[in-house]
Every structure is written in C-alpha cells, then in structure tokens.
Write a protein that holds these residues in place. Sequence first.
Motif, PDB file in Angstrom:
ATOM      1  N   ALA A 199       0.807  -1.214   0.000  1.00  0.00           N
ATOM      2  CA  ALA A 199       0.000   0.000   0.000  1.00  0.00           C
ATOM      3  C   ALA A 199       0.845   1.271   0.000  1.00  0.00           C
ATOM      4  O   ALA A 199       0.274   2.374   0.009  1.00  0.00           O
ATOM      5  N   VAL A 200       2.168   1.147  -0.007  1.00  0.00           N
ATOM      6  CA  VAL A 200       3.014   2.323   0.110  1.00  0.00           C
ATOM      7  C   VAL A 200       2.866   3.212  -1.123  1.00  0.00           C
ATOM      8  O   VAL A 200       2.739   2.733  -2.256  1.00  0.00           O
ATOM      9  N   ASP A 201       2.837   4.499  -0.892  1.00  0.00           N
ATOM     10  CA  ASP A 201       2.663   5.472  -1.981  1.00  0.00           C
ATOM     11  C   ASP A 201       4.004   6.123  -2.291  1.00  0.00           C
ATOM     12  O   ASP A 201       4.330   7.197  -1.784  1.00  0.00           O
ATOM     13  N   LEU A 202       4.786   5.423  -3.084  1.00  0.00           N
ATOM     14  CA  LEU A 202       6.095   5.925  -3.483  1.00  0.00           C
ATOM     15  C   LEU A 202       6.317   5.645  -4.972  1.00  0.00           C
ATOM     16  O   LEU A 202       5.875   4.611  -5.484  1.00  0.00           O
ATOM     17  N   PRO A 203       7.018   6.536  -5.660  1.00  0.00           N
ATOM     18  CA  PRO A 203       7.275   6.289  -7.092  1.00  0.00           C
ATOM     19  C   PRO A 203       8.077   5.004  -7.344  1.00  0.00           C
ATOM     20  O   PRO A 203       7.968   4.417  -8.422  1.00  0.00           O
ATOM     21  N   ILE A 204       8.863   4.554  -6.357  1.00  0.00           N
ATOM     22  CA  ILE A 204       9.678   3.360  -6.591  1.00  0.00           C
ATOM     23  C   ILE A 204       8.830   2.081  -6.619  1.00  0.00           C
ATOM     24  O   ILE A 204       9.313   1.029  -7.051  1.00  0.00           O
ATOM     25  N   ILE A 205       7.567   2.176  -6.168  1.00  0.00           N
ATOM     26  CA  ILE A 205       6.659   1.025  -6.220  1.00  0.00           C
ATOM     27  C   ILE A 205       5.467   1.406  -7.097  1.00  0.00           C
ATOM     28  O   ILE A 205       4.431   1.865  -6.604  1.00  0.00           O
ATOM     29  N   PRO A 206       5.575   1.284  -8.415  1.00  0.00           N
ATOM     30  CA  PRO A 206       4.451   1.623  -9.300  1.00  0.00           C
ATOM     31  C   PRO A 206       3.287   0.658  -9.103  1.00  0.00           C
ATOM     32  O   PRO A 206       3.428  -0.407  -8.499  1.00  0.00           O
ATOM     33  N   GLU A 207       2.113   1.033  -9.641  1.00  0.00           N
ATOM     34  CA  GLU A 207       0.893   0.270  -9.409  1.00  0.00           C
ATOM     35  C   GLU A 207       0.971  -1.192  -9.845  1.00  0.00           C
ATOM     36  O   GLU A 207       0.514  -2.071  -9.105  1.00  0.00           O
ATOM     37  N   PRO A 208       1.541  -1.522 -11.023  1.00  0.00           N
ATOM     38  CA  PRO A 208       1.610  -2.954 -11.381  1.00  0.00           C
ATOM     39  C   PRO A 208       2.378  -3.790 -10.354  1.00  0.00           C
ATOM     40  O   PRO A 208       1.961  -4.898 -10.015  1.00  0.00           O
ATOM     41  N   ASP A 209       3.480  -3.239  -9.856  1.00  0.00           N
ATOM     42  CA  ASP A 209       4.240  -3.955  -8.820  1.00  0.00           C
ATOM     43  C   ASP A 209       3.480  -3.986  -7.501  1.00  0.00           C
ATOM     44  O   ASP A 209       3.557  -4.964  -6.754  1.00  0.00           O
ATOM     45  N   GLY A 210       2.719  -2.913  -7.223  1.00  0.00           N
ATOM     46  CA  GLY A 210       1.910  -2.898  -6.023  1.00  0.00           C
ATOM     47  C   GLY A 210       0.851  -3.986  -6.028  1.00  0.00           C
ATOM     48  O   GLY A 210       0.586  -4.616  -5.001  1.00  0.00           O
ATOM     49  N   LEU A 211       0.257  -4.243  -7.192  1.00  0.00           N
ATOM     50  CA  LEU A 211      -0.739  -5.308  -7.298  1.00  0.00           C
ATOM     51  C   LEU A 211      -0.120  -6.668  -7.012  1.00  0.00           C
ATOM     52  O   LEU A 211      -0.694  -7.504  -6.308  1.00  0.00           O
ATOM     53  N   LYS A 212       1.068  -6.912  -7.561  1.00  0.00           N
ATOM     54  CA  LYS A 212       1.753  -8.182  -7.324  1.00  0.00           C
ATOM     55  C   LYS A 212       2.141  -8.328  -5.851  1.00  0.00           C
ATOM     56  O   LYS A 212       2.036  -9.423  -5.280  1.00  0.00           O
ATOM     57  N   LEU A 213       2.580  -7.226  -5.230  1.00  0.00           N
ATOM     58  CA  LEU A 213       2.942  -7.276  -3.819  1.00  0.00           C
ATOM     59  C   LEU A 213       1.712  -7.528  -2.947  1.00  0.00           C
ATOM     60  O   LEU A 213       1.798  -8.207  -1.920  1.00  0.00           O
ATOM     61  N   ARG A 214       0.548  -6.991  -3.361  1.00  0.00           N
ATOM     62  CA  ARG A 214      -0.678  -7.257  -2.614  1.00  0.00           C
ATOM     63  C   ARG A 214      -1.042  -8.741  -2.667  1.00  0.00           C
ATOM     64  O   ARG A 214      -1.508  -9.315  -1.683  1.00  0.00           O
ATOM     65  N   GLU A 215      -0.820  -9.357  -3.814  1.00  0.00           N
ATOM     66  CA  GLU A 215      -1.082 -10.779  -3.930  1.00  0.00           C
ATOM     67  C   GLU A 215      -0.151 -11.582  -3.024  1.00  0.00           C
ATOM     68  O   GLU A 215      -0.571 -12.543  -2.372  1.00  0.00           O
ATOM     69  N   LEU A 216       1.131 -11.185  -2.970  1.00  0.00           N
ATOM     70  CA  LEU A 216       2.077 -11.873  -2.091  1.00  0.00           C
ATOM     71  C   LEU A 216       1.723 -11.660  -0.624  1.00  0.00           C
ATOM     72  O   LEU A 216       1.859 -12.576   0.199  1.00  0.00           O
ATOM     73  N   ALA A 217       1.255 -10.448  -0.292  1.00  0.00           N
ATOM     74  CA  ALA A 217       0.817 -10.193   1.082  1.00  0.00           C
ATOM     75  C   ALA A 217      -0.386 -11.070   1.426  1.00  0.00           C
ATOM     76  O   ALA A 217      -0.494 -11.583   2.549  1.00  0.00           O
ATOM     77  N   ASN A 218      -1.279 -11.255   0.464  1.00  0.00           N
ATOM     78  CA  ASN A 218      -2.442 -12.116   0.697  1.00  0.00           C
ATOM     79  C   ASN A 218      -2.012 -13.564   0.917  1.00  0.00           C
ATOM     80  O   ASN A 218      -2.566 -14.264   1.782  1.00  0.00           O
ATOM     81  N   ARG A 219      -1.020 -14.026   0.148  1.00  0.00           N
ATOM     82  CA  ARG A 219      -0.522 -15.393   0.340  1.00  0.00           C
ATOM     83  C   ARG A 219       0.117 -15.559   1.714  1.00  0.00           C
ATOM     84  O   ARG A 219      -0.015 -16.616   2.355  1.00  0.00           O
ATOM     85  N   THR A 220       0.799 -14.533   2.178  1.00  0.00           N
ATOM     86  CA  THR A 220       1.379 -14.589   3.523  1.00  0.00           C
ATOM     87  C   THR A 220       0.278 -14.611   4.587  1.00  0.00           C
ATOM     88  O   THR A 220       0.383 -15.327   5.588  1.00  0.00           O
ATOM     89  N   THR A 221      -0.795 -13.840   4.355  1.00  0.00           N
ATOM     90  CA  THR A 221      -1.935 -13.863   5.279  1.00  0.00           C
ATOM     91  C   THR A 221      -2.545 -15.247   5.344  1.00  0.00           C
ATOM     92  O   THR A 221      -2.886 -15.751   6.431  1.00  0.00           O
ATOM     93  N   LEU A 222      -2.673 -15.904   4.192  1.00  0.00           N
ATOM     94  CA  LEU A 222      -3.208 -17.261   4.167  1.00  0.00           C
ATOM     95  C   LEU A 222      -2.304 -18.213   4.944  1.00  0.00           C
ATOM     96  O   LEU A 222      -2.786 -19.115   5.646  1.00  0.00           O
ATOM     97  N   ALA A 223      -0.986 -18.027   4.821  1.00  0.00           N
ATOM     98  CA  ALA A 223      -0.045 -18.876   5.553  1.00  0.00           C
ATOM     99  C   ALA A 223      -0.206 -18.679   7.062  1.00  0.00           C
ATOM    100  O   ALA A 223      -0.171 -19.646   7.837  1.00  0.00           O
ATOM    101  N   VAL A 224      -0.382 -17.428   7.489  1.00  0.00           N
ATOM    102  CA  VAL A 224      -0.579 -17.145   8.921  1.00  0.00           C
ATOM    103  C   VAL A 224      -1.875 -17.773   9.409  1.00  0.00           C
ATOM    104  O   VAL A 224      -1.927 -18.382  10.495  1.00  0.00           O
ATOM    105  N   GLU A 225      -2.934 -17.651   8.616  1.00  0.00           N
ATOM    106  CA  GLU A 225      -4.215 -18.254   9.003  1.00  0.00           C
ATOM    107  C   GLU A 225      -4.104 -19.773   9.079  1.00  0.00           C
ATOM    108  O   GLU A 225      -4.700 -20.406   9.967  1.00  0.00           O
ATOM    109  N   GLU A 226      -3.347 -20.367   8.161  1.00  0.00           N
ATOM    110  CA  GLU A 226      -3.151 -21.811   8.194  1.00  0.00           C
ATOM    111  C   GLU A 226      -2.365 -22.216   9.438  1.00  0.00           C
ATOM    112  O   GLU A 226      -2.659 -23.242  10.072  1.00  0.00           O
TER     113      GLU A 226
END
Length: 313
Positions: A199-226
């Motif tokens: 969710a960071v708002d910085l030019p070094i993390i453009p939106e396409p990369d932000g979407l991929k990072l959100r997916e990885l964060a979701n996978r980590t959340t699933l791992a924690v829930e498991e």
Amino acid sequence: MAICVFDILPDGTITVPSDTGLTGKGTYRWWHFDLSEAGLSDWINANLPPIPGGSLLQPETRPRCDRFEEGLILNLRGINLNEGQDADHMVSVRMWVEDNLVITVRLRKLFALEDIRQDMIAGKGPATTAAFVELLVGKLTARVQEEVARISELTEFYEDDLEDDSTPIPTELSVTRRQVIRLRRYLDPQRVALTKLAAVDLPIIPEPDGLKLRELANRTTLAVEELDSMRERLVTVQDEHDLHVACSQARHSFILSLAAAVFLPLSFLTGLFGVNIAGMPGMENPAAFTILCLGMAVLALLLLLLFRLRRWL
C-alpha cells in the motif's frame, strides 16, 4: 568488503562496477553485505542517513516496512535452509531501497538472496528496484508456503493416527507445535509489513508492482491463518492423546480396584481361618479345606455377578 555489488543497466545488462560510489549510472545498484563484515558500520554511516543506516546495522530485527523520505526501510524473514539449522529459526534480511539503490544486509545466509545473486552472475536479474523487491518477496513467500504445507501434512498424519486408540503419542508432536509457534511469531509481523509495502505510496513502487505485492501479502496472510488453524488442531491432537492416556489409566485402575474388591473378602477369610489357635472349626475335619476353598469360589462368583448386575464389568 561487500559480498557482491551489481549495476543493472537500462538495457538489462548486469555488470560489476569498477567504482566505489553508492550509486552508478545504471537503473540501480545492488549492494549486498554480511553484518559481521569489518568496516560495514563505517561505510553505512558515511553513505546513509542515521535512521535507515541504523536499521541495517541492528543485530536483532523483526519484520517491518517504513517509509523514510523517498526510500523504504524493509526488514523481512525467510525460511532457514542452512545445513544443520532448523527451518523455523527464520533468517532475516535488512534492506534499504531507493529508486536507484538497493542495499541488503544479512546475518546468516538467505537462499532467496543467494538465488538472485547467482542469477545476476549469470546475467539475469530484476530490471528495477521494485522488481527486485517483488522477486525477493516472492521467493521468501514461496518457501514459507512450502514449509507450511509440509507442517500441514504432518498435522493431517497426526489427526489420522487418532483413529487408532492404540497409537502412542507421536514423539514429533511437541516439536511440530513449537515449529508452528515460532513460524507464526515471525510471519504475523511479516504479513503486516508486506501489507504496508503493497500500500506504500512511493514512485519506486508503481501500481503494477503494487498489485503483485498485494497478492504476495495475501498469500502470507493465508499462511498465517493456516498456522493459526494448525496450532489449534495440534492442541486438539495433544488433548485427544492425553484423554486416551487418562482413559486407559482410569480403566486399568478400575480393573485393579475390582480385583481388589473380589480378593479383599477372600483375604479376610484366609486370614481368619489361618490363625493357629484352638477352637477353629474344621481343624479335625479332613474335608474342611475343600469346603473353605469351595466357599471362597462361590463368594468370588457372587461378587463378580454383583459387579456385572451393577454394570461395573
């Protein structure tokens, strides 16, 4: 001093710089250090602001993601694949990321970074700092998921064992429970850090990369829930085994109590008729012993019948 230094050029070429500047003429420069290197502290203090510099030099870390001016302070952890060490003792990496600079510092070997280093030696690597972070997070998350899946298979094996009451408590059960606790200890703050990173708002993390990072964060959340689910399941498995042991001990104690109840009056009779004093009945009768034995057998059968009627047997 550094483990490696690479310049990633706009055309995708990867070179080892000949100068010692913090940044180069390429898209970005990656510096990779070992925390135990002599002179690292002086180099970081001379080239970086105190806050990000201090975060790179901390001997103990927890996962975090914080913005500092136009850069990112990022601490992450990965599965420990070093030989002879436990996987759940996760390995940390300290990072400072700017638009044209990536600095990583490790205390123990992190295989996800080693994979990236080997790729760059072979002339392949992420084209931008955002792609570098995304690739590293992806490798860390994939290995976390593999470890969680391995523990999940063990948990299912323990649960299947419960169908057989004669199965003893697995010796690895307590070890697995500790692994789950340690993994969750690091992965829960890592989930928070990755969510902030996505969710960071910085030019070094453009939106396409932000979407991929959100997916990885979701996978980590699933791992924690498991891990949360497995922690409860393992506690249930332990409780079931403890209950089986307690029931078995109670059953054995009950059988011993019934045996004692049967033999207690018989012991009284043998003790009573075993006294060697005048006046005991049957002392002159050759059939007295037989009569006594038959009487005790009948008494024992009556006691067993009584226990049966009261459903104690």
